[in-house]
Design an enzyme around this catalytic site. Sequence first.
Site, PDB file in Angstrom:
ATOM      1  NE  ARG A 126      -4.189  -2.375   1.412  1.00  0.00           N
ATOM      2  CZ  ARG A 126      -3.941  -3.191   2.326  1.00  0.00           C
ATOM      3  NH1 ARG A 126      -2.569  -3.640   3.085  1.00  0.00           N
ATOM      4  NH2 ARG A 126      -4.776  -3.973   2.144  1.00  0.00           N
ATOM      5  CE  LYS A 148      -0.340  13.482 -14.942  1.00  0.00           C
ATOM      6  NZ  LYS A 148      -0.442  14.475 -15.590  1.00  0.00           N
ATOM      7  CD  GLU A 190       8.015  15.930 -22.512  1.00  0.00           C
ATOM      8  OE1 GLU A 190       7.310  16.907 -21.962  1.00  0.00           O
ATOM      9  OE2 GLU A 190       7.535  14.341 -22.681  1.00  0.00           O
ATOM     10  CE  LYS A 231       6.159  16.926 -13.912  1.00  0.00           C
ATOM     11  NZ  LYS A 231       5.664  15.978 -14.825  1.00  0.00           N
ATOM     12  CD  GLU A 241      -3.161  16.062 -16.215  1.00  0.00           C
ATOM     13  OE1 GLU A 241      -2.001  15.626 -15.947  1.00  0.00           O
ATOM     14  OE2 GLU A 241      -3.542  15.781 -17.682  1.00  0.00           O
ATOM     15  NE  ARG A 245       0.761  16.902 -13.037  1.00  0.00           N
ATOM     16  CZ  ARG A 245       1.782  16.231 -11.979  1.00  0.00           C
ATOM     17  NH1 ARG A 245       1.226  15.706 -11.073  1.00  0.00           N
ATOM     18  NH2 ARG A 245       2.254  14.953 -12.476  1.00  0.00           N
ATOM     19  CG  ASN A 249      -1.283  16.684 -20.380  1.00  0.00           C
ATOM     20  OD1 ASN A 249      -0.080  15.495 -20.516  1.00  0.00           O
ATOM     21  ND2 ASN A 249      -2.243  16.553 -20.692  1.00  0.00           N
ATOM     22  CG  HIS A 252       2.469  15.283 -24.191  1.00  0.00           C
ATOM     23  ND1 HIS A 252       3.082  16.689 -24.063  1.00  0.00           N
ATOM     24  CD2 HIS A 252       2.776  14.700 -23.019  1.00  0.00           C
ATOM     25  CE1 HIS A 252       3.872  16.274 -23.144  1.00  0.00           C
ATOM     26  NE2 HIS A 252       4.184  15.120 -23.422  1.00  0.00           N
ATOM     27  CG  HIS A 256      -0.429  10.709 -25.711  1.00  0.00           C
ATOM     28  ND1 HIS A 256      -0.477  10.901 -24.403  1.00  0.00           N
ATOM     29  CD2 HIS A 256       1.569  10.201 -24.990  1.00  0.00           C
ATOM     30  CE1 HIS A 256      -0.107  11.138 -23.486  1.00  0.00           C
ATOM     31  NE2 HIS A 256       1.757  10.896 -23.818  1.00  0.00           N
ATOM     32  CG  HIS A 271       6.795  10.366 -24.814  1.00  0.00           C
ATOM     33  ND1 HIS A 271       5.709   9.864 -25.217  1.00  0.00           N
ATOM     34  CD2 HIS A 271       7.386  11.751 -24.330  1.00  0.00           C
ATOM     35  CE1 HIS A 271       5.253  11.387 -24.689  1.00  0.00           C
ATOM     36  NE2 HIS A 271       6.213  11.970 -23.564  1.00  0.00           N
TER      37      HIS A 271
HETATM   38  N1  LIG Z   1       5.043  10.493 -15.504  1.00  0.00           N
HETATM   39  C1  LIG Z   1       5.297  11.335 -15.922  1.00  0.00           C
HETATM   40  O1  LIG Z   1       4.929  12.592 -16.136  1.00  0.00           O
HETATM   41  C2  LIG Z   1       5.939  11.495 -17.636  1.00  0.00           C
HETATM   42  C3  LIG Z   1       6.273  12.469 -17.541  1.00  0.00           C
HETATM   43  C4  LIG Z   1       6.664  12.242 -19.382  1.00  0.00           C
HETATM   44  C5  LIG Z   1       6.796  11.332 -19.961  1.00  0.00           C
HETATM   45  N2  LIG Z   1       6.582  10.030 -19.269  1.00  0.00           N
HETATM   46  C6  LIG Z   1       7.070   8.514 -20.169  1.00  0.00           C
HETATM   47  O2  LIG Z   1       8.380   8.341 -20.211  1.00  0.00           O
HETATM   48  C7  LIG Z   1       8.842   7.702 -20.588  1.00  0.00           C
HETATM   49  C8  LIG Z   1       9.608   7.946 -21.985  1.00  0.00           C
HETATM   50  O3  LIG Z   1      11.114   8.492 -21.104  1.00  0.00           O
HETATM   51  P1  LIG Z   1      12.274   8.749 -21.718  1.00  0.00           P
HETATM   52  O4  LIG Z   1      12.110   9.032 -22.499  1.00  0.00           O
HETATM   53  O5  LIG Z   1      13.209   8.887 -20.908  1.00  0.00           O
HETATM   54  O6  LIG Z   1      12.377   6.595 -22.029  1.00  0.00           O
HETATM   55  P2  LIG Z   1      13.123   5.950 -21.756  1.00  0.00           P
HETATM   56  O7  LIG Z   1      13.105   4.939 -19.988  1.00  0.00           O
HETATM   57  O8  LIG Z   1      12.883   4.316 -22.493  1.00  0.00           O
HETATM   58  O9  LIG Z   1      14.849   6.081 -22.174  1.00  0.00           O
HETATM   59  C9  LIG Z   1      15.244   6.405 -23.204  1.00  0.00           C
HETATM   60  C10 LIG Z   1      16.052   5.399 -23.536  1.00  0.00           C
HETATM   61  O10 LIG Z   1      17.466   5.663 -22.825  1.00  0.00           O
HETATM   62  C11 LIG Z   1      18.612   4.907 -22.510  1.00  0.00           C
HETATM   63  N3  LIG Z   1      18.870   5.664 -20.948  1.00  0.00           N
HETATM   64  C12 LIG Z   1      18.625   6.198 -20.408  1.00  0.00           C
HETATM   65  N4  LIG Z   1      19.355   7.108 -19.947  1.00  0.00           N
HETATM   66  C13 LIG Z   1      20.429   6.532 -19.934  1.00  0.00           C
HETATM   67  C14 LIG Z   1      21.764   7.154 -20.108  1.00  0.00           C
HETATM   68  N5  LIG Z   1      22.140   7.880 -18.981  1.00  0.00           N
HETATM   69  N6  LIG Z   1      22.758   6.233 -20.714  1.00  0.00           N
HETATM   70  C15 LIG Z   1      22.669   5.425 -21.408  1.00  0.00           C
HETATM   71  N7  LIG Z   1      21.609   5.264 -21.824  1.00  0.00           N
HETATM   72  C16 LIG Z   1      20.329   5.574 -21.038  1.00  0.00           C
HETATM   73  C17 LIG Z   1      17.198   3.875 -22.287  1.00  0.00           C
HETATM   74  O11 LIG Z   1      18.064   2.288 -21.943  1.00  0.00           O
HETATM   75  C18 LIG Z   1      16.640   3.436 -23.237  1.00  0.00           C
HETATM   76  O12 LIG Z   1      16.894   3.391 -24.094  1.00  0.00           O
HETATM   77  C19 LIG Z   1       7.035   7.406 -20.911  1.00  0.00           C
HETATM   78  O13 LIG Z   1       6.667   5.864 -21.341  1.00  0.00           O
HETATM   79  C20 LIG Z   1       6.257   8.515 -20.837  1.00  0.00           C
HETATM   80  O14 LIG Z   1       4.742   8.108 -21.031  1.00  0.00           O
HETATM   81  C21 LIG Z   1       6.050  10.657 -17.841  1.00  0.00           C
END
Ligand SMILES: NC(=O)c1ccc[n+]([C@@H]2O[C@H](COP(=O)([O-])OP(=O)(O)OC[C@H]3O[C@@H](n4cnc5c(N)ncnc54)[C@H](O)[C@@H]3O)[C@@H](O)[C@H]2O)c1
Length: 373
Positions: A126, A148, A190, A231, A241, A245, A249, A252, A256, A271
Site C-alpha cells: 500500500r 505520476k 520536453e 514543473k 491535474e 497541470r 500536455n 501530447h 500520443h 515519446h
Molecule cells: N510520469 C510522468 O509525468 C511522465 C512525463 C513525461 C513522460 N513520461 C513517460 O516517460 C517515458 C519516456 O521516457 P524516456 O524518454 O526517458 O524513455 P526511456 O526510459 O525508454 O529511456 C530512453 C532510452 O535511453 C536509455 N537510457 C536512459 N538513460 C540512459 C543513460 N544515462 N545512458 C544510456 N542509456 C540511457 C534507456 O535504456 C532507453 O533505451 C514514456 O513512457 C512517457 O510516457 C512520464
Amino acid sequence: MSAIAPVTVEVGLGERAYDILIGPGLLSGAGQEISRRLPGRRAAVVTDENVAAAQLGTLKAGLETSGIQPAVITLPAGEKTKSFAHLEEVVDGVLAAKLERGDIVIALGGGVIGDLAGFAAGIVRRGMNFVQIPTSLLAQVDSSVGGKTGINSPRGKNLVGVFHQPKLVLADTGVLDTLPIREFRAGYAELAKYGLIDRPAFFAWLEANWQDVFAGGPARAEAIAEACRAKADVVARDEFETGDRALLNLGHTFGHALEAATHYDGARLVHGEGVAIGMALAHRFSARLNLASPDDAGRVEAHLRAVGLPWRMADIPGELPDAEALLTYIAQDKKVSRGALTFILTRGVGQAFIARDVPASEVLGFLAENHPG
Ligand SMILES: NC(=O)c1ccc[n+]([C@@H]2O[C@H](COP(=O)([O-])OP(=O)(O)OC[C@H]3O[C@@H](n4cnc5c(N)ncnc54)[C@H](O)[C@@H]3O)[C@@H](O)[C@H]2O)c1
C-alpha cells in the site's frame, strides 16, 4: 560527491514535499544522500539493461559504502516494458527481497523505469518509499517530478497508474553523457515545452544557448533546473491535474496519437519526438484557428529543426494511417472529456492555454492538410 554544489528545487506539497537535487556527480553520492534522508532502510533498485550497463555500478558502490545492499531488478529497455507483465516482475522482486513498507524502491533509468517502478512503489504494501534517479534528459526535466506513475494498457498509453510522489529526486546531469544523442534530443523537446507553455524568456534563452545545453556543463544544469522549477510550480498548484497541470500536455495529444499510430515502435518515433512534432502541430493548428500568428509556429518549427528534432508528420519514417484514423487515435487519448476534444493551444510562444470543445471537424481538416500521404 562532486565539488560543484547541486541546485536544489523544492516541490512544495506540504507533508509530501520533497527536494530535487540537480548537478553533476550526484550518482556516486546517492547512497550517502539517501541514507541521510531515509536512515536504516533497505532498498531495491529498478533499472533497465542499458542503464545498468552504463550507470548501475556507480550507484551500487555508493549504496554499499553507505551500508545499503540493494536488490537489483533489471528489465529490458523500451516503452513496451511499461506493461502488466513487467509490473508483476517488479512487484515480485520487491516482495522476494522481503522489503517492508518503510523501505525504498529506487528507480534508476528514464521515464519508462521511473513510471513503472513508481507504480510498483505506490501499490506494494500500500505504498513504499520511492526515490527517483532519472538518467534520461526527459526523465530529469519531466517524468521524475510530480508523482505520476503508471503503465500502458493495450488500449492506450499511461491508462493504468497511481499518483505516488517520490521522497527525493537526484538528477545527475553527468549521467546524460552516456545517453544516446537521439534520446537527448527527444528529452530536449520536453525541456523546450516549458518555454512554450509560459516562459517565453526561457524559450529565447534556449534558442541562443541550446548548443551549450547539448555540450554539458553549467548551461545544461541551469536548463534542467529551470525546467524542474517550472514543473514543481505546476505540480504544487495542481497535484492531481484538475486544472493547470494539463498545460504540461502541450504537444501530447497529437504526439500520443502519432505514437499509437506507429505502434510505439521506437525505431520510428520515441515519446519526446512525438511531443516535438505535437508541439509544432499545436502551434500550427493554433495559427489555423486564428488564435496565434503563423510566425510563432514558424519560430517553433525552426528551433526544433535546428536542434535536429522531427517537427512534422513527414519526418516520421514509414507510412502513417490517414487523417481519419489519426483522429480516432486522438479521440481515444485520455484527454477527451465527454466526447469533446481538449487540446492545449496557444496564443503565441509562452502563451499556451487549455481549449475544451475543439471541433473534431477542424482537427480533421488540419490533419488532412498536414498529412504527408
Ligand atoms: N510520469 C510522468 O509525468 C511522465 C512525463 C513525461 C513522460 N513520461 C513517460 O516517460 C517515458 C519516456 O521516457 P524516456 O524518454 O526517458 O524513455 P526511456 O526510459 O525508454 O529511456 C530512453 C532510452 O535511453 C536509455 N537510457 C536512459 N538513460 C540512459 C543513460 N544515462 N545512458 C544510456 N542509456 C540511457 C534507456 O535504456 C532507453 O533505451 C514514456 O513512457 C512517457 O510516457 C512520464
